[in-house]
Every structure is written in structure tokens, then in C-alpha cells.
Design an enzyme around this catalytic site. Structure first.
Site, PDB file in Angstrom:
ATOM      1  N   GLU A 106      90.743  42.025  55.217  1.00  0.00           N
ATOM      2  CA  GLU A 106      91.772  42.294  54.211  1.00  0.00           C
ATOM      3  C   GLU A 106      92.977  42.996  54.817  1.00  0.00           C
ATOM      4  O   GLU A 106      92.913  44.175  55.183  1.00  0.00           O
ATOM      5  CB  GLU A 106      91.192  43.140  53.069  1.00  0.00           C
ATOM      6  CG  GLU A 106      92.159  43.323  51.924  1.00  0.00           C
ATOM      7  CD  GLU A 106      91.482  43.749  50.638  1.00  0.00           C
ATOM      8  OE1 GLU A 106      92.208  43.954  49.638  1.00  0.00           O
ATOM      9  OE2 GLU A 106      90.242  43.873  50.618  1.00  0.00           O
ATOM     10  N   ALA A 130      90.955  46.506  44.834  1.00  0.00           N
ATOM     11  CA  ALA A 130      89.791  45.902  45.485  1.00  0.00           C
ATOM     12  C   ALA A 130      88.836  46.941  46.045  1.00  0.00           C
ATOM     13  O   ALA A 130      87.652  46.659  46.243  1.00  0.00           O
ATOM     14  CB  ALA A 130      90.247  44.955  46.600  1.00  0.00           C
ATOM     15  N   GLU A 167      87.897  40.143  38.310  1.00  0.00           N
ATOM     16  CA  GLU A 167      87.995  41.191  39.320  1.00  0.00           C
ATOM     17  C   GLU A 167      89.161  40.916  40.272  1.00  0.00           C
ATOM     18  O   GLU A 167      89.915  41.829  40.637  1.00  0.00           O
ATOM     19  CB  GLU A 167      86.686  41.283  40.102  1.00  0.00           C
ATOM     20  CG  GLU A 167      86.656  42.383  41.141  1.00  0.00           C
ATOM     21  CD  GLU A 167      85.368  42.406  41.942  1.00  0.00           C
ATOM     22  OE1 GLU A 167      85.375  43.023  43.032  1.00  0.00           O
ATOM     23  OE2 GLU A 167      84.363  41.817  41.510  1.00  0.00           O
ATOM     24  N   ARG A 193      84.053  46.638  56.630  1.00  0.00           N
ATOM     25  CA  ARG A 193      83.125  45.978  57.571  1.00  0.00           C
ATOM     26  C   ARG A 193      83.029  46.737  58.890  1.00  0.00           C
ATOM     27  O   ARG A 193      83.110  46.148  59.969  1.00  0.00           O
ATOM     28  CB  ARG A 193      83.545  44.527  57.832  1.00  0.00           C
ATOM     29  CG  ARG A 193      83.870  43.700  56.620  1.00  0.00           C
ATOM     30  CD  ARG A 193      82.704  43.493  55.671  1.00  0.00           C
ATOM     31  NE  ARG A 193      83.083  42.556  54.632  1.00  0.00           N
ATOM     32  CZ  ARG A 193      83.581  42.895  53.445  1.00  0.00           C
ATOM     33  NH1 ARG A 193      83.730  44.176  53.147  1.00  0.00           N
ATOM     34  NH2 ARG A 193      83.911  41.974  52.559  1.00  0.00           N
ATOM     35  N   LYS A 250      87.970  48.522  35.834  1.00  0.00           N
ATOM     36  CA  LYS A 250      87.254  48.197  37.074  1.00  0.00           C
ATOM     37  C   LYS A 250      87.111  49.459  37.905  1.00  0.00           C
ATOM     38  O   LYS A 250      88.012  50.303  37.928  1.00  0.00           O
ATOM     39  CB  LYS A 250      87.992  47.137  37.890  1.00  0.00           C
ATOM     40  CG  LYS A 250      87.303  46.841  39.225  1.00  0.00           C
ATOM     41  CD  LYS A 250      88.112  45.953  40.146  1.00  0.00           C
ATOM     42  CE  LYS A 250      87.432  45.829  41.500  1.00  0.00           C
ATOM     43  NZ  LYS A 250      88.180  44.991  42.449  1.00  0.00           N
TER      44      LYS A 250
END
Length: 431
Positions: free
Chosen positions: A228, A340, A272, A384, A183
Site C-alpha cells: 500500500e 484502511a 470497506e 506486512r 469502520k
């Protein structure tokens, strides 16, 4: 940085009546903020600031913080998370970044936590000051700062164009197929410019009001509303929230329900998510070198669906106990970068991010938060949001995880909703 170059600090925290909107006390040009559901802490002014760079930036920050604490005096009559001597911090995503990671201590902190409101006043002393209590004077709230000009701009595509993003994703998929890693996260950038004298608190307030379930942060020009939680330490209790796997919210109730089901049933997104959970737990377990039966980690048996105004996420919570002798910054260093926002395996994916992304991520996807003299702290993954420079330049990033089966067009589209919080926070109020 030698101990002699560090300030000798006194911090005094006292209870106050509910001050209402905490943002009214923040610095318009450089707010220091941590808010969720209207509660949190806001700092004013800057008493001390430290900059750190390179592979050891988080470790160096911990050593400096420990040195500051060793000669500080703290009087805390409130004793809730965020009271006492506190520093705000933000660290770069990559050790190779040309930008600084920072810890900064404000001149005062006004906060509301666990139903208690408080004011912390901080002072620089010298070695000749005695060890007696700080003289008692009536509690006086800091001045409320009126709102300044709006902070508005339209964000435009940056160096990572759609075509360049497609090429990066296809290269990543090829290398996944060859077994180089499983990933990798590829991000893209957007840019704008607000007026230099614009009040940055407008951005913070819109994010906090629109996304109250996230953690709204502002540190050294880095502003955002992250869903998060990288790690929280309260006492010896450790919690972390891992997000991986995303779909946009639907335009109506039926479409939204369909998007929620699609995410829950998506094999690609579940794979994922598992990478991210396994990586976080492995990182935390490696940190615990003590034979301490109370530090066992638990994670949600199945990911749950976290609905935000812009997206659905697959989410899992991890819980455990702080290993003896460790600090919240040790956990931050162990966990960053999570799968992530980086990749799996971490050491294989990180250099490839540098190859495939045509920019420095700065502090996007790095740790941002606060820590206190009591050992408490809360740190999010800086998502964000955007970097807002002193001249008004705005740089925002959003990314997505690439695994076997990813489609380049879908990955590019996924970043759109992730830009939405900061894009909307930069719109004029009339819109």
C-alpha cells in the site's frame, strides 16, 4: 530543535556502473532500504538522526528537514528519484505511542532508478567551508559487506489472543450498530527473537524476492514489504494506492479463482473499500487551499483486484498534482492514518483502537519511506513486516477492517495470511 543543532550537509551524486545486488552495501544490523522489482535505494551508516513524538511529529519532521535543506549544498549529476540528499523515515501509528518517529540521513546512498545507477556521498561541513564545489575524486563504491548469521525465529501469539480478539471485534460491532463510527481496524500481535548479531538483510532480501511488486522497506529496525503506497510525489505528480478488502489466495487454481470472484462480489469488502477511498480523497482535498485547477484528484472508477502471493486485495489508485507550497510530508500528515488501517470517521475510531488493542502499535501501519532535497518522496503504510529491536526482539502486527456484517472468526482468520510474509522471511533457508 534549533538550526544551530542541525548539521550543515553537502551531498554529491554521481553516476556509476550497475552495482548489482544493492543489499550487499546495506548495514547488516540496521539496514536502510527502499526496493521494488530490484531497484531502489540503500543507505549505509548514519550521518544524522532526528526523533519526533506526539501529535506534531510529522509536522516537526518537515520543519527540521526544511531547516537542514536551507543550509545544505547538493550536487546531483544524475537527477532521478532517490538521488541527491535523501532521508529515510518512519513514523508511529499513534501520536500517543511511547516509541520514536525518526528521520535519518545515511553517510552514503547507492541506488538504481529509471535504468540509472548512482552513488550519493554525504559530508558534514562547518560554516567556514566555502561555497565552491566538493573536490573531485574518483568514484569508489562502498565496501560490499558479506552476509552474516541468518535471522530466524518462530513468531508466537502475543497479547491479543484469539479470545481477546473476538471480544474486541464484538465490542466494535456493537459500537458500529450504535452509530459511533462506521469502520474500525482491529489488529493482533505476534512475537519472536532472533540472535542479536543476526544479519537483518536476510529478512529484507526474502521479502524483496518473494514480493517484488510490493515496496520493501527497512528503516531504523522497521522491516516489511508493503502493498500500500500511502503517497508518492515525483515532481508535482501525486499518486496513492488504497487497499481495503482482503481474502486469502486459494490453495489451487480453482480455489484461487473462486476466492478472487468472492472478493469482487463481496458487498462487505466493497463497503470497506469505499470508506478507505472516500477518506483518502477527502484528506487530500482538505490540504489543497489554493485556487489551482491542476490539483484535481482522480481515482479508479472501480476497485481492481490486486493479487499478491498470499492474498487478494481490492485496490484503487488515486492521482493528482501537489498543491503549491506543499511537501510530501504534508501529504503524509494529511493522509495518515487512512481508513484502511484506522477507521471512519478517523477522529471517532482512533481513540477506540487504543481502548480495544492491548498494545502500542509502534510504527506498524504508520508511514515509512524516503524524501529528497528535490521534493520527491515515496511513503508506504508500514504493513506486512515487523519491528526488529537491537536485542533481536521481533514484534509483528496484522489487522483487519471491522464494518457492519463482519464476523469475528472471519476477521481473525484474515490476519493469518497477512502475517505470512514476515513469518516466512524469518524461516531458515532450508525450510
Amino acid at each position: 530543535m534549533s538550526d544551530s543543532a542541525l548539521p550543515r550537509l553537502r551531498a554529491r551524486t554521481r553516476p556509476i556502473s550497475d552495482p548489482g545486488d544493492l543489499l550487499r552495501f546495506a548495514e547488516p544490523q540496521d539496514p536502510a532500504v527502499w526496493l521494488r522489482r530490484g531497484d531502489g535505494i540503500v543507505g549505509g551508516g548514519c550521518l544524522w538522526r532526528g526523533e519526533f513524538q506526539g501529535e506534531s511529529r510529522i509536522r516537526d519532521a518537515r520543519e527540521v528537514w526544511d531547516a537542514i535543506l536551507a543550509q545544505a549544498r547538493v550536487e546531483d549529476a544524475v537527477r532521478v528519484p532517490g538521488s541527491g540528499l535523501v532521508a529515510f523515515g518512519a513514523f508511529t501509528f499513534a501520536a500517543s505511542s511511547g516509541y520514536a518517529s525518526v528521520l535519518q540521513i545515511p553517510q552514503f546512498i547507492i541506488g538504481r532508478m529509471d535504468g540509472k545507477s548512482f552513488l550519493t556521498e554525504l559530508f558534514v561541513t562547518d560554516s567556514t567551508v566555502g561555497s565552491g564545489p566538493v573536490p573531485t575524486v574518483p568514484v569508489r563504491l562502498p565496501l560490499i559487506i558479506p552476509d552474516g548469521p541468518e535471522a530466524v525465529t518462530d513468531l508466537e501469539p502475543g497479547e491479543m489472543t484469539q479470545e481477546r480478539h473476538r471480544e474486541a471485534v464484538e465490542c466494535a460491532l456493537s459500537r458500529i450498530e450504535q452509530g459511533e463510527f462506521t469502520k474500525i481496524v482491529i489488529s493482533r500481535d505476534q512475537h519472536g527473537k532472533i540472535e542479536p548479531d543476526a544479519d537483518r538483510r536476510h529478512i529484507v532480501r526474502r521479502l524483496a524476492n518473494t514480493y517484488p511488486e510490493t515496496w520493501t522497506y527497512a528503516v531504523d529496525g522497521l522491516i516489511g514489504a508493503s502493498p500500500e503506497m500511502l503517497v508518492r510525489v515525483l515532481g508535482r505528480s501525486v499518486t496513492a494506492r488504497v487497499l481495503a478488502g482482503t481474502l486469502p489466495r486459494g490453495a489451487n487454481e480453482a480455489d484461487d479463482a473462486a476466492a478472487k470472484r468472492a472478493l469482487a462480489d463481496s458487498a462487505k469488502n466493497r463497503v470497506e473499500h469505499k470508506f478507505a477511498i472516500d477518506s483518502a480523497i477527502e484528506s487530500l482535498r482538505r490540504l489543497d487551499t489554493h485556487d489551482d485547477p491542476d490539483t484535481g484528484l482522480t481515482a479508479s472508477p472501480e476497485p481492481f483486484l490486486l493479487g499478491l502471493p498470499n492474498v487478494w486485495h481490492l485496490a484503487s489508485d488515486i492521482r493528482g498534482t501537489l498543491p503549491q507550497g506543499s511537501s510530501v510530508l504534508d501529504l503524509v500528515e494529511a493522509l495518515h492514518p487512512t481508513a484502511a488501517v484506522g477507521g471512519t470517521p478517523r477522529k471517532k475510531a482512533m481513540p477506540v483502537i487504543d481502548e480495544l488493542e492491548p498494545f502500542d502499535r509502534r510504527r506498524y501501519a504508520g508511514p515509512a519511506g524516503w524524501l529528497s532535497a528535490s521534493g520527491d518522496g515515496e511513503w508506504v503504510v508500514a504493513l506486512r513486516g515487523a519491528e526488529v529491536d537491537a536485542d533481536g526482539s521481533v514484534t509483528a502486527f496484522a489487522g483487519g477492517g471491522i464494518v457492519a456484517g463482519s464476523e469475528a472468526a472471519d476477521e481473525f482468520a484474515e490476519t493469518g495470511p497477512k502475517f505470512r510474509p514476515i513469518t516466512e522471511a524469518l524461516k531458515p533457508l532450508a525450510e
